[in-house]
Design a protein around this motif. Structure first.
Motif, PDB file in Angstrom:
ATOM      1  N   ILE A 409       0.853  -1.186   0.000  1.00 58.08           N
ATOM      2  CA  ILE A 409       0.000   0.000   0.000  1.00 58.08           C
ATOM      3  C   ILE A 409       0.891   1.239   0.000  1.00 58.08           C
ATOM      4  CG2 ILE A 409      -1.818   1.277   1.193  1.00 58.08           C
ATOM      5  CD1 ILE A 409      -2.770  -1.345   0.113  1.00 58.08           C
ATOM      6  N   GLU A 410       0.610   2.156  -0.902  1.00 55.32           N
ATOM      7  CA  GLU A 410       1.340   3.423  -0.978  1.00 55.32           C
ATOM      8  C   GLU A 410       0.352   4.572  -0.765  1.00 55.32           C
ATOM      9  OE1 GLU A 410       2.953   3.296  -4.864  1.00 55.32           O
ATOM     10  OE2 GLU A 410       4.511   1.827  -4.402  1.00 55.32           O
ATOM     11  N   GLY A 411       0.788   5.562   0.030  1.00 55.58           N
ATOM     12  CA  GLY A 411      -0.053   6.734   0.265  1.00 55.58           C
ATOM     13  C   GLY A 411      -1.145   6.468   1.286  1.00 55.58           C
ATOM     14  N   GLU A 412      -1.922   7.523   1.566  1.00 55.20           N
ATOM     15  CA  GLU A 412      -2.988   7.435   2.564  1.00 55.20           C
ATOM     16  C   GLU A 412      -4.239   8.122   2.047  1.00 55.20           C
ATOM     17  OE1 GLU A 412      -1.600   9.133   6.160  1.00 55.20           O
ATOM     18  OE2 GLU A 412      -0.041   7.628   6.511  1.00 55.20           O
ATOM     19  N   GLY A 413      -5.357   7.762   2.654  1.00 57.05           N
ATOM     20  CA  GLY A 413      -6.611   8.427   2.311  1.00 57.05           C
ATOM     21  C   GLY A 413      -7.010   8.202   0.866  1.00 57.05           C
ATOM     22  N   ASP A 414      -7.498   9.321   0.257  1.00 59.66           N
ATOM     23  CA  ASP A 414      -7.949   9.210  -1.129  1.00 59.66           C
ATOM     24  C   ASP A 414      -6.804   8.968  -2.101  1.00 59.66           C
ATOM     25  OD1 ASP A 414     -10.486   9.628  -0.245  1.00 59.66           O
ATOM     26  OD2 ASP A 414     -10.478  11.799  -0.665  1.00 59.66           O
ATOM     27  N   ASP A 415      -5.574   9.262  -1.667  1.00 57.83           N
ATOM     28  CA  ASP A 415      -4.414   9.058  -2.560  1.00 57.83           C
ATOM     29  C   ASP A 415      -3.804   7.664  -2.419  1.00 57.83           C
ATOM     30  OD1 ASP A 415      -4.595  11.649  -3.527  1.00 57.83           O
ATOM     31  OD2 ASP A 415      -3.368  12.449  -1.869  1.00 57.83           O
ATOM     32  N   ALA A 416      -4.384   6.860  -1.559  1.00 60.64           N
ATOM     33  CA  ALA A 416      -3.816   5.520  -1.329  1.00 60.64           C
ATOM     34  C   ALA A 416      -3.901   4.672  -2.604  1.00 60.64           C
ATOM     35  CB  ALA A 416      -4.552   4.826  -0.193  1.00 60.64           C
ATOM     36  N   LEU A 417      -2.884   3.863  -2.791  1.00 62.91           N
ATOM     37  CA  LEU A 417      -2.804   2.984  -3.973  1.00 62.91           C
ATOM     38  C   LEU A 417      -2.339   1.592  -3.532  1.00 62.91           C
ATOM     39  CD1 LEU A 417      -2.751   2.465  -7.092  1.00 62.91           C
ATOM     40  CD2 LEU A 417      -0.349   3.242  -7.021  1.00 62.91           C
ATOM     41  N   ALA A 418      -3.114   0.600  -3.896  1.00 64.45           N
ATOM     42  CA  ALA A 418      -2.723  -0.785  -3.618  1.00 64.45           C
ATOM     43  C   ALA A 418      -2.069  -1.362  -4.880  1.00 64.45           C
ATOM     44  CB  ALA A 418      -3.931  -1.625  -3.233  1.00 64.45           C
ATOM     45  N   THR A 419      -0.830  -1.796  -4.734  1.00 64.99           N
ATOM     46  CA  THR A 419      -0.100  -2.367  -5.882  1.00 64.99           C
ATOM     47  C   THR A 419       0.137  -3.857  -5.645  1.00 64.99           C
ATOM     48  OG1 THR A 419       1.008  -0.260  -6.344  1.00 64.99           O
ATOM     49  CG2 THR A 419       1.993  -2.264  -7.277  1.00 64.99           C
ATOM     50  N   TYR A 420      -0.287  -4.660  -6.603  1.00 67.52           N
ATOM     51  CA  TYR A 420      -0.070  -6.110  -6.561  1.00 67.52           C
ATOM     52  C   TYR A 420       0.951  -6.478  -7.634  1.00 67.52           C
ATOM     53  CZ  TYR A 420      -4.186  -6.712  -3.584  1.00 67.52           C
ATOM     54  OH  TYR A 420      -5.088  -6.660  -2.546  1.00 67.52           O
ATOM     55  N   THR A 421       2.017  -7.146  -7.237  1.00 67.14           N
ATOM     56  CA  THR A 421       3.029  -7.608  -8.190  1.00 67.14           C
ATOM     57  C   THR A 421       2.876  -9.118  -8.377  1.00 67.14           C
ATOM     58  OG1 THR A 421       4.562  -5.883  -7.472  1.00 67.14           O
ATOM     59  CG2 THR A 421       5.483  -7.760  -8.693  1.00 67.14           C
ATOM     60  N   VAL A 422       2.557  -9.517  -9.586  1.00 67.76           N
ATOM     61  CA  VAL A 422       2.355 -10.944  -9.908  1.00 67.76           C
ATOM     62  C   VAL A 422       3.638 -11.472 -10.539  1.00 67.76           C
ATOM     63  CG1 VAL A 422       0.945 -12.627 -11.149  1.00 67.76           C
ATOM     64  CG2 VAL A 422      -0.092 -10.513 -10.279  1.00 67.76           C
ATOM     65  N   PRO A 444      -7.792   0.193  -1.096  1.00 69.92           N
ATOM     66  CA  PRO A 444      -8.299   1.542  -1.401  1.00 69.92           C
ATOM     67  C   PRO A 444      -8.976   1.557  -2.766  1.00 69.92           C
ATOM     68  CG  PRO A 444      -5.905   1.421  -1.658  1.00 69.92           C
ATOM     69  CD  PRO A 444      -6.319   0.149  -1.020  1.00 69.92           C
ATOM     70  N   VAL A 445      -9.479   2.721  -3.160  1.00 67.10           N
ATOM     71  CA  VAL A 445     -10.263   2.808  -4.400  1.00 67.10           C
ATOM     72  C   VAL A 445      -9.391   2.694  -5.649  1.00 67.10           C
ATOM     73  CG1 VAL A 445     -12.090   4.167  -3.341  1.00 67.10           C
ATOM     74  CG2 VAL A 445     -10.108   5.336  -4.336  1.00 67.10           C
ATOM     75  N   ARG A 446      -8.095   2.872  -5.484  1.00 64.40           N
ATOM     76  CA  ARG A 446      -7.182   2.736  -6.633  1.00 64.40           C
ATOM     77  C   ARG A 446      -6.331   1.484  -6.454  1.00 64.40           C
ATOM     78  NH1 ARG A 446      -3.573   7.207  -6.151  1.00 64.40           N
ATOM     79  NH2 ARG A 446      -2.723   6.587  -8.184  1.00 64.40           N
ATOM     80  N   VAL A 447      -6.341   0.638  -7.504  1.00 61.65           N
ATOM     81  CA  VAL A 447      -5.594  -0.628  -7.461  1.00 61.65           C
ATOM     82  C   VAL A 447      -4.777  -0.768  -8.745  1.00 61.65           C
ATOM     83  CG1 VAL A 447      -5.745  -3.149  -7.335  1.00 61.65           C
ATOM     84  CG2 VAL A 447      -7.380  -1.720  -6.055  1.00 61.65           C
ATOM     85  N   ARG A 448      -3.548  -1.169  -8.587  1.00 62.78           N
ATOM     86  CA  ARG A 448      -2.685  -1.415  -9.752  1.00 62.78           C
ATOM     87  C   ARG A 448      -2.184  -2.865  -9.675  1.00 62.78           C
ATOM     88  NH1 ARG A 448       2.147   2.335  -9.754  1.00 62.78           N
ATOM     89  NH2 ARG A 448       0.649   3.811 -10.668  1.00 62.78           N
ATOM     90  N   ILE A 449      -2.271  -3.574 -10.801  1.00 60.22           N
ATOM     91  CA  ILE A 449      -1.771  -4.959 -10.892  1.00 60.22           C
ATOM     92  C   ILE A 449      -0.579  -4.965 -11.842  1.00 60.22           C
ATOM     93  CG2 ILE A 449      -2.341  -7.354 -11.466  1.00 60.22           C
ATOM     94  CD1 ILE A 449      -5.271  -6.704 -10.943  1.00 60.22           C
ATOM     95  N   ASP A 450       0.597  -5.199 -11.284  1.00 59.20           N
ATOM     96  CA  ASP A 450       1.841  -5.163 -12.057  1.00 59.20           C
ATOM     97  C   ASP A 450       2.147  -6.576 -12.587  1.00 59.20           C
ATOM     98  OD1 ASP A 450       4.313  -4.826 -13.145  1.00 59.20           O
ATOM     99  OD2 ASP A 450       5.315  -4.171 -11.307  1.00 59.20           O
ATOM    100  N   MET A 451       2.076  -6.741 -13.914  1.00 61.34           N
ATOM    101  CA  MET A 451       2.292  -8.048 -14.539  1.00 61.34           C
ATOM    102  C   MET A 451       3.637  -8.137 -15.264  1.00 61.34           C
ATOM    103  SD  MET A 451      -0.703  -9.398 -13.825  1.00 61.34           S
ATOM    104  CE  MET A 451      -0.864 -10.810 -14.893  1.00 61.34           C
TER     105      MET A 451
END
Length: 503
Positions: A409-422, A444-451
């Protein structure tokens, strides 16, 4: 001309021209052909009985197939003739429709083998793992041995000491000299003993009547209609596959023994040509004979097409011109030879405690499955297919565990970003668990999936990735998939959103 056999490479040893110039090598090839021919006779008769046809059809098939494959085959020194596997597959045709339909089936199977080989079916051999090959070899050895057991049951007592003498000859004579093949010596010695001493024991002549004339051209009398094709095609296709699989596996085994690679595609269509020729001469068809090939290559040390040709030629001479003499050969002699072949074929190293301890359990499991199904069904093709399937399943399970998903998880609140590395290769086995690797409700509301460290191999993976993104969207969260390589991106663009059923 000096005999340079001692310095020839494995490739040179397969040369027909070099062998013809070397009296010692030529003698080895010719004598090997004699031994194989003698061993072929009772086998061909027995397989004819299995197929429900006259013994002459098996003997004619063994002659025509051996001679034909000597010229068109891709694996020198391999023996092709009437076989039990083929007999079992097409026996119902002879029983239900007669000999003409039976021969038509053989011819069609040969045509199918040519077509299948030309479209590349032989290249599938690369997908057969070593553990399946070891299981194939060990099952073969067991089947060769068990096939001799009936010859030792319910027979006169003198069969046993005769078989013992034969075993002593084939096992011990090579330690003294290899000038003459030990199997040939055993056959000659035991025949002389039984004839001179007037010993009454089962002989080759007891297996069936030997032909008195050479095979002639035979055109099956069947109507050339769609109905005929519907009758014979399923059996012809089964025969084609069984024959190809058994022949190509045998070719691979001989490659390992001789340390020389062979042309599997040529061997495949060569088997087809041999079956076509055999059918038009009234033979029952067949494929590579593993037991006789081992006699030729291992027991007799033959390496060229000369031995294969001689096996077919001598078979014809023996059964037509010398049938009365061949009929006197005691079955005990051939039993001894086949038991020796069984012992020599079995991969004893594969069952040593040290080997089993070092070998991965999955490899041992695949080998045992191949052996078990082959011995259970008495069909090498079934055993190999089951072994390959087991290898695929175990491989898929093992590879599935190599995929990892890391979350940060990076950042907090509305700027938080969950990054998943597969990380890992994603296919049907490994991607099924992908859906459960994400925290849909807690992210959080923003999610990134790193493939960037993975690869998408099939539609199952695309469907799994679609399910992940749809799940996040159902919670009102945005998902960004990044890092896909070019091939994975192309597949996802082509299939994304098209794999879920509507409604």
């Amino acid at each position: 001309m000096s005999d340079t056999a001692g310095v020839l490479t494995p490739e040179q040893r397969q040369s027909v021209w070099r062998t013809l110039r070397s009296p010692r090598l030529l003698k080895t090839e010719v004598l090997a052909g004699v031994v194989v021919a003698l061993a072929l006779i009772p086998e061909a008769i027995a397989f004819s009985i299995i197929a429900g046809v006259d013994p002459r059809l098996g003997l004619f098939a063994s002659f025509t197939m051996a001679v034909t494959i000597a010229f068109v085959g891709g694996r020198p020194a391999m023996i092709s003739a009437a076989t039990g596997a083929v007999a079992l597959v097409i026996a119902p045709v002879a029983r239900d429709y007669g000999v003409d339909y039976f021969i038509a089936t053989v011819i069609l199977a040969g045509i199918l083998q040519v077509v299948l080989s030309l479209v590349g079916v032989a290249r599938l051999m690369r997908f057969i793992p070593r553990s399946v090959m070891v299981g194939f070899v060990n099952a073969l050895a067991i089947l060769i041995f068990t096939s001799q057991v009936p010859e030792l049951l319910g027979v006169p007592f003198l069969v046993y000491p005769l078989a013992l003498v034969g075993l002593l000859i084939v096992f011990l004579l090579p330690r003294l000299t290899t000038a003459v093949p030990a199997p040939l010596v055993a056959i000659v010695v035991l025949t002389l003993i039984t004839v001179t001493a007037s010993i009454t024991v089962p002989t080759v002549g007891d297996k069936g009547e030997l032909p008195e004339a050479v095979p002639s051209l035979f055109i099956p009398d069947v109507p050339v209609t769609l109905e005929t094709l519907q009758i014979i095609f399923p059996y012809a296709l089964a025969m084609a596959f069984v024959g190809l699989l058994e022949s190509l596996m045998t070719a691979k085994l001989v490659d390992d023994i001789t340390d020389v690679h062979s042309d599997k595609t040529r061997e495949g269509w060569g088997q087809g040509v041999a079956n076509i020729v055999t059918g038009f001469f009234g033979g029952m068809g067949g494929c590579a004979m593993i037991g006789q090939t081992m006699i030729n290559v291992k027991a007799s040390q033959a390496r060229t097409r000369i031995s294969t040709f001689c096996a077919g030629l001598f078979l014809l001479i023996l059964v037509v011109a010398l049938g009365d003499i061949v009929a006197l050969i005691p079955m005990a002699a051939l039993v001894a030879v086949m038991i020796f072949v069984s012992w020599a074929t079995f991969d004893w190293h594969s069952i040593r405690p040290s080997t089993l301890k070092a070998m991965p359990k999955s490899e041992t499991t695949v080998m045992l499955v191949t052996v078990a199904f082959t011995v259970w069904t008495h069909n090498l093709a079934v055993g190999v297919v089951c072994g390959v399937i087991m290898a695929m399943v175990l491989f898929a399970r093992r590879v599935a565990h190599f995929v990892t998903v890391e979350r940060r998880i990076e950042g907090e609140g509305d700027d938080a970003l969950a990054t998943y590395t597969v990380d890992g290769e994603l296919f049907f086995a490994s991607s099924n668990d992908l859906y459960y690797q994400f925290s849909y409700t807690h992210d959080p509301v923003r999610v990134r999936i790193d493939m960037s460290q993975s690869h998408l191999w099939d539609a199952s993976t695309i469907a799994a990735l679609d399910s992940v993104t749809e799940k996040y969207e159902s919670y009102g969260k945005s998902v960004e998939v990044v890092g896909l390589n070019e091939a994975s991106t192309a597949m996802r663009e082509r299939l994304a959103g098209k794999l879920q059923s509507e409604g």
